[in-house]
Scaffold this active site. Sequence first.
Site, PDB file in Angstrom:
ATOM      1  N   ARG A  22       1.161  -1.180  -0.145  1.00 46.18           N
ATOM      2  CA  ARG A  22      -0.052  -0.038   0.042  1.00 46.18           C
ATOM      3  C   ARG A  22       0.372   1.466  -0.155  1.00 46.18           C
ATOM      4  NH1 ARG A  22      -5.729   1.897   1.049  1.00 46.18           N
ATOM      5  NH2 ARG A  22      -5.732   3.384   2.779  1.00 46.18           N
TER       6      ARG A  22
ATOM      7  N   MET B 266      -6.545   8.594  -1.606  1.00 45.23           N
ATOM      8  CA  MET B 266      -6.121   6.972  -1.426  1.00 45.23           C
ATOM      9  C   MET B 266      -7.568   7.058  -0.305  1.00 45.23           C
ATOM     10  SD  MET B 266      -3.432   4.151  -1.667  1.00 45.23           S
ATOM     11  CE  MET B 266      -2.597   4.635   0.365  1.00 45.23           C
ATOM     12  N   SER B 267      -8.464   5.847  -0.631  1.00 43.27           N
ATOM     13  CA  SER B 267      -9.782   5.570   0.154  1.00 43.27           C
ATOM     14  C   SER B 267      -8.785   5.369   1.082  1.00 43.27           C
ATOM     15  CB  SER B 267     -10.776   4.697  -0.406  1.00 43.27           C
ATOM     16  OG  SER B 267     -11.260   5.646  -1.983  1.00 43.27           O
ATOM     17  N   ALA B 268     -10.053   4.647   2.676  1.00 47.21           N
ATOM     18  CA  ALA B 268      -9.536   3.897   3.557  1.00 47.21           C
ATOM     19  C   ALA B 268      -9.562   2.680   3.643  1.00 47.21           C
ATOM     20  CB  ALA B 268     -10.524   4.582   4.946  1.00 47.21           C
TER      21      ALA B 268
END
Length: 401
Positions: free
Chosen positions: A43, A76-78
């Site tokens: 990530r 960037m999404s959780a």
Amino acid sequence: MTAVNDSTVRDPDAWRADMVRALRDQDAITSEPVGAAFAAVPRHRFAPDTPLDIAYDLHRTVPVKKDEHGLDISVMSAAHLQAVMLEQADIEPGMKVLEIGSGGYNAALIQELVGSKGAVTTVDIDRDIVDRARRCLDDAGYDQVKTVLADGEAGVPDGAPYDRIIVTVAAWDIPPSWINELGEKGRLVVPLTVRGTTRSIAFDRDREGLVSHSYRLARFVPMQGEGAAKERKALLRDGVAVQTDDEGIPFNTKALNHALDTPRREFWSGAAYDLPDELELYLTVHLSSAARLHASKDIVDSGLVEASALLGVPALVSEDSIAYRTRRENEDTGGFESGVVAHGLQAEALADEYLKLLRRWAQDHRRRGAATIRFLPGPAPSTPPQNTVLKRHGVVTVSWH
Ligand SMILES: C[S@@+](CC[C@H](N)C(=O)[O-])C[C@H]1O[C@@H](n2cnc3c(N)ncnc32)[C@H](O)[C@@H]1O
């Protein structure tokens, strides 16, 4: 002594292992394939300038681009929300998947899920985002993901039909392309905004359109382009606003603002208050004239508006009166009791309608996942049935069993 920042001494793999464990503990990851995908994709490579503790935080988004007012237009999404949505999507090896709204990381997770025989396309309306996603995907070894620059409102016809379409931006409507480009047994996972609240809904096809398989509360940046939401927002005074996407609702800003200065009336339902997101869905589709009331912390601290409005609360409005939900501690109802605060000449009538709904929900529908949400594409019926929310490309109906 110099403080040592934990994120500089720990290995990214250790951060990632902790993240996966925590996502499993919180039931965001519930299947082996999704767990394996999160364990495999680095990530932090999709957030190269971000400290590891933030990049691997479960609930934090990572800002990528802001608009001229400083509001996020791409993040960037959780990880938590991404895991929930990928579980909703139920992706299998070999599938063809379209992601609407790019960043790279989620597309890489999907690539892990579909494997080498599957195909992933991700589309974004913003050239900077597409270029950045492309760089990150190549850098992390996901060069097989296809990136496309376009308004996702039209989907990506070249590549259809898709087994899954996953929308990662808040959509106000479901354009025909998303249904047309979905395979016969396809699933569309979309953060759909209905009367001001966004839920990630996993839709399957049924005879008339789409029917929900699951839904979860979600937060996303709003969609840009052709499909951007058309909502009316009215600032009543500094720190107090009402918002609605229903054109039939009267908004007399001056009269509503004046109503807030009239004596506040409180009404109590005697019914339990819990599962606020489920209750809210019920209220917003049943209230005869539903808007959303927002208040700032200063306004709440001043006592003018209840704390329930801090994140926005369903409100019933008339030309010059307003009623909204509140709560108080009450052991007899199992913790909290729901109630209504109302202002204006019609305070009592509005509160009466609101209280009936609070009681009916508590008595008949107080469960998680009790609603079925349908999207019926095409023109709205001339006399829309109850529990219907009109959209541009169809209607949303919600039923409880
Ligand atoms: C939350 S971000 C996507 C996050 C990403 N999927 C990830 O991997 O974390 C939402 C994105 O949707 C994009 N977007 C907004 N409106 C769009 C549209 N009409 N078509 C395609 N993309 C859109 C924004 O530019 C933004 O990059």
